[in-house]
Design a protein around this motif. Sequence first.
Motif, mmCIF file in Angstrom:
data_model
loop_
_atom_site.group_PDB
_atom_site.id
_atom_site.type_symbol
_atom_site.label_atom_id
_atom_site.label_comp_id
_atom_site.label_asym_id
_atom_site.label_seq_id
_atom_site.Cartn_x
_atom_site.Cartn_y
_atom_site.Cartn_z
ATOM 1 N N GLN A 1 38.043 44.018 32.473
ATOM 2 C CA GLN A 1 36.774 44.549 32.959
ATOM 3 C C GLN A 1 35.637 44.226 31.987
ATOM 4 O O GLN A 1 34.563 43.805 32.408
ATOM 5 N N ARG B 1 34.698 40.543 32.204
ATOM 6 C CA ARG B 1 34.001 40.280 33.468
ATOM 7 C C ARG B 1 32.569 40.790 33.409
ATOM 8 O O ARG B 1 31.619 40.084 33.764
ATOM 9 N N GLN C 1 33.404 41.962 40.636
ATOM 10 C CA GLN C 1 34.773 41.589 40.993
ATOM 11 C C GLN C 1 34.760 40.610 42.163
ATOM 12 O O GLN C 1 35.519 39.639 42.173
ATOM 13 N N LEU D 1 33.654 37.128 40.959
ATOM 14 C CA LEU D 1 34.711 36.522 40.164
ATOM 15 C C LEU D 1 35.823 35.997 41.070
ATOM 16 O O LEU D 1 36.311 34.884 40.870
ATOM 17 N N TYR E 1 42.438 41.951 42.474
ATOM 18 C CA TYR E 1 41.851 41.878 41.140
ATOM 19 C C TYR E 1 41.544 43.285 40.609
ATOM 20 O O TYR E 1 41.746 43.568 39.427
ATOM 21 N N GLU F 1 42.548 45.272 36.934
ATOM 22 C CA GLU F 1 41.675 46.040 36.035
ATOM 23 C C GLU F 1 42.101 47.497 35.926
ATOM 24 O O GLU F 1 41.869 48.131 34.909
ATOM 25 N N LEU G 1 40.894 32.559 34.098
ATOM 26 C CA LEU G 1 39.928 33.494 33.507
ATOM 27 C C LEU G 1 39.531 33.050 32.099
ATOM 28 O O LEU G 1 38.367 33.146 31.722
ATOM 29 N N TYR H 1 35.656 32.490 31.180
ATOM 30 C CA TYR H 1 35.019 33.287 30.130
ATOM 31 C C TYR H 1 34.858 32.517 28.817
ATOM 32 O O TYR H 1 34.224 33.007 27.886
#
Length: 68
Positions: free
Chosen positions: A5, A8, A15, A18, A34, A38, A52, A56
């Motif tokens: 979380q 993100r 969410q 993403l 998803y 989280e 991911l 990121y």
Amino acid sequence: GDNLQKLRENAGLSQERLCSILQTRGIDIGRSTYQRYENNTLNIKISVLVELRKIYNCTYSDFFTDLE
């Protein structure tokens, strides 16, 4: 879950957004799935974790920070 979380939110993504990005990268995932990642009610798939990390631009250890 908390680290997912934070990463993100730091990326400024919802969410839903993403999941859309993941879907364009070949990861078939819905927001509800998803959300379960989280919320720590479902273990994340390695394929999702790999994507991911790319999204990121982080290390794998960033996903596990402060976990025992």
